[in-house]
Design a protein around this motif. Structure first.
Motif, PDB file in Angstrom:
ATOM      1  N   LEU A 363      27.522 -27.772  -5.053  1.00  0.00           N
ATOM      2  CA  LEU A 363      28.069 -26.416  -5.099  1.00  0.00           C
ATOM      3  C   LEU A 363      29.358 -26.401  -5.907  1.00  0.00           C
ATOM      4  CD1 LEU A 363      27.801 -25.656  -1.290  1.00  0.00           C
ATOM      5  CD2 LEU A 363      26.336 -24.674  -3.074  1.00  0.00           C
ATOM      6  N   HIS A 382      26.065 -21.286  -7.241  1.00  0.00           N
ATOM      7  CA  HIS A 382      24.872 -22.122  -7.301  1.00  0.00           C
ATOM      8  C   HIS A 382      23.790 -21.279  -7.949  1.00  0.00           C
ATOM      9  CE1 HIS A 382      21.358 -24.461  -6.096  1.00  0.00           C
ATOM     10  NE2 HIS A 382      22.172 -25.469  -5.812  1.00  0.00           N
ATOM     11  N   LEU A 432      20.555 -28.875   0.414  1.00  0.00           N
ATOM     12  CA  LEU A 432      20.756 -29.257  -0.990  1.00  0.00           C
ATOM     13  C   LEU A 432      20.099 -30.592  -1.304  1.00  0.00           C
ATOM     14  CD1 LEU A 432      24.464 -28.137  -1.359  1.00  0.00           C
ATOM     15  CD2 LEU A 432      22.564 -27.281  -2.769  1.00  0.00           C
TER      16      LEU A 432
END
Lengths: 449, 449
Positions: A363, A382, A432
């Protein structure tokens, strides 16, 4: 980090205020900057307003329950949260409508000047209301990037209209400096405090501000679409003239005369009849925030967001190595959504090498890295921010998405715990790492986010 | 008259709807035209909105609970009550703010024309909003007594703005005729339906009306300061431009773009975020009125007011002898607050001699004597109307006072009984006979009445 979170929670003097809000089991609510949570006292108060004041009191409650002065009463309670005197603040209409009134008032006070100066990317409604007056032929919109605002102030500018804390980045303007610069150019200043009021202390009068507006449904916990508030510095009360001259802003509404004559002071900002149910709910939220204290809230907000950043850095999902290298030296971390103030906050403590970034995603922090330079939120860029936000929501962590690519996490500290931060970082890192957001389901954009 | 009242109540097909409202024991509520009574379903609905939608759903309820379309949904339910299509009506802001939007829109649609024509003594906020646009240099107010309105329509008039049922007298305009006259002069028409919507049927589209606004807290029982509604005829949707161009009226509010682009149709009348608690309460009131039916309500309203007049005449406190001489022949009965239509309703039935007027006082009816020519109220002139109103309230009969000398009794028929009319007449006659209003207590005017 969970151990550290437990320690921080144990030491948190505001922790007990969480019990004053309805927070659904299993939910970590990081969207109090969009819609504040429900204070537990609100339903009982509304029940009283409905069954007692409306049901039994009927029309008499305009006097007996003081409905008629409710906008002034709640405004007066908001005033100390924003550095204003009680008689300078009133609850009325929406932020948008109040912007229209005050932009109009500024134009009247600066005859010969038509320019309303703001920044591109300001909250849309602020710009749209300038454009509304532009469509009437009464104003000219001028936009300047935030670092160029002072240079854009000239003898054509009637009003500088800025949002103190940026809705998307969380970046904060220097209210005193910008206000002074505007005044030096002969312009007035209108501050939009929607992301400030109830979240962090601000000193309108100390900064010499002329006008302000703010939102009731975010950090003030007034409920969905809660009415807004407006501030007018006392020195402008007599000259204040605004075109939404409805009967409730009349000096004597119940004289029912044909000619408008404005009420004294901020009362003339009233237009129609206030929505009493909604204003009553707002009062409960304001009372609660006032009880906790904005200074305390802001201190905890900074502690929460700093701890979240620490957890995220530890998990290796922030692409801002400097975060771990003294916190605050990097300019790139704040380049995101037009922040030009971070350099003033550079600190130079040494720091260890950061862990390497995770392979599958990271991020980019777009909020100012200095917590004194941002509001009560952290925003990350993002490219799949929307899907990421949805994936978080599916795990019970509610933040929000701001187009086109911002994941926004807000900290309403009255009901958030440090362990919520640890878990948020953990879930974010997991999503993520696994690319768990990369599914059709999460990529379908809803009409409203 | 009590026997007759009992008969009428027994035959009243709407009688059972009284149980759907909270009416305090011992109160006869004749002020539903100022603040409608509380529907019993409202507190439960608001509890659900607060605890369920807000408390548990939090920000997700904008989608999941359809908050985002609430203004359109409730507007769509109001539409059939006023002769409009659902997509032509939206709930937003207050009557005052909506007047500003639509007067502005009319001025845009009639370039070269600046005059807004209305009548003196119209509800103040209607005139004040014209004056607001006048203060911006965009409009010119022109007032003409109601019998002179048609003559005052010329090529300078952009908009004719009238209140369909007069708030003070209850006198009703001929919507079709006035609309046609305005159109013949090339002007647009904006009807204020505040004292119409939910009380009597009206056919906006049948009359070719352009715009309308109306109040949510009177006959729609939406609660104190309930949001208002606005109507725009479909043919004007594309051209509609209004300066309160807030983000909720944007074609894509959540795209957060810098430039305003209006949403299709009436949605562009939205400005800020709707106060969801208040709009949700309004929805309950609208649902209930729609269930009962405006035609039924109006029929009962007329029966109630006619019966009250009969009782008052029987008690000898109305100074309108013609009331008992065929009902409707007298012009003097309706001279009160600018009514010019009574002659069209003359009826010529023979009648007995009226009883002599009581010595100590009597009332002058200022509402049109023909029930088809007035709204759901009766207004009486009395030099001590304020004290008289207070004396009635002290006896549990709540009407209201309108400056300087009008006692106004409203009939919200869903919760009124014929026996309430008989008792009202009895108490009024008693107060007048004894001069019981003539005390210092009742003559002290409150700040708000």
């Amino acid at each position: 980090m969970l151990d550290k979170a437990r320690e921080l929670d144990a030491a948190d003097e505001l922790a007990h205020f969480r019990d004053r809000f309805e927070i659904p089991e299993g939910v970590i609510y990081l969207d109090g900057n969009s819609l504040g949570a429900l204070p537990k006292a609100t339903p009982a108060r509304l029940e009283q307003v409905m069954r007692g004041e409306w049901g039994k009191g009927l029309i008499r409650s305009w006097n007996d329950a003081d409905w008629i002065t409710l906008p002034q009463r709640v405004g007066g309670k908001i005033a100390p949260l924003i550095g204003a005197h009680p008689h300078e603040v009133i609850v009325a209409d929406s932020v948008s409508v109040n912007l229209f009134k005050l932009i109009s008032a500024a134009l009247k006070m600066r005859p010969g000047r038509k320019v309303i100066l703001s920044e591109p990317g300001n909250f849309p409604t602020d710009l749209y209301m300038i454009q509304g007056l532009e469509s009437q032929g009464l104003a000219t919109q001028r936009l300047a990037e935030r670092e160029a605002i002072i240079d854009a102030l000239d003898e054509d500018v009637a009003l500088l209209l800025l949002t103190h804390v940026h809705y998307k980045s969380g970046a904060m303007f220097d209210m005193a400096a910008l206000t002074e610069a505007a005044h030096d150019a002969g312009a007035l200043v209108l501050w939009d405090l929607s992301h400030t009021g109830g979240a962090l202390p601000v000193d309108l009068n100390g900064c010499g501000a002329d006008f302000a507006v703010g939102c009731g449904y975010k950090y003030l916990n007034g409920g969905p679409g809660a009415p807004a508030y407006a501030f007018v510095a006392e020195r402008h009360h007599e000259a204040l003239e605004q075109p939404l001259s409805g009967w409730m802003g009349h000096a004597a509404p119940f004289a029912f005369t044909d000619d408008y004559s404005p009420a004294p002071g901020v009362d003339r900002l009233l237009c129609g009849t206030a929505p009493i149910l909604s204003v009553s709910a707002l009062e409960v939220g304001v009372d609660l925030i006032a009880e906790i204290g904005v200074d305390h809230l802001w201190a905890k907000s900074r502690a929460l967001s700093e701890f979240l950043l620490e957890c995220l850095a530890e998990a290796g999902v922030i692409n801002t190595p400097s975060l771990l290298q003294g916190r605050g030296r990097s300019r790139e971390a704040a380049e995101g959504v037009g922040d030009a103030q971070t350099e003033t906050s550079a600190r130079d403590a040494p720091a260890p090498e950061p862990p390497p970034l995770k392979e599958r995603g990271s991020l980019a922090l777009v909020s100012p890295i200095d917590p004194m330079q941002r509001g009560s939120q952290l925003s990350f860029r993002h490219q799949e921010a929307y899907a990421l936000c949805q994936a978080l929501i599916a795990r019970g962590i509610i933040g929000d998405f701001r187009a086109p690519d911002i994941l926004r996490l807000g900290f309403a500290p009255a009901y958030l715990r440090f362990k919520d931060m640890a878990r948020t970082a953990e879930e974010l890192a997991d999503i993520l790492a696994k690319g768990a957001w990369d599914t059709a389901e999460f990529k379908q954009r809803a009409a409203v986010t």
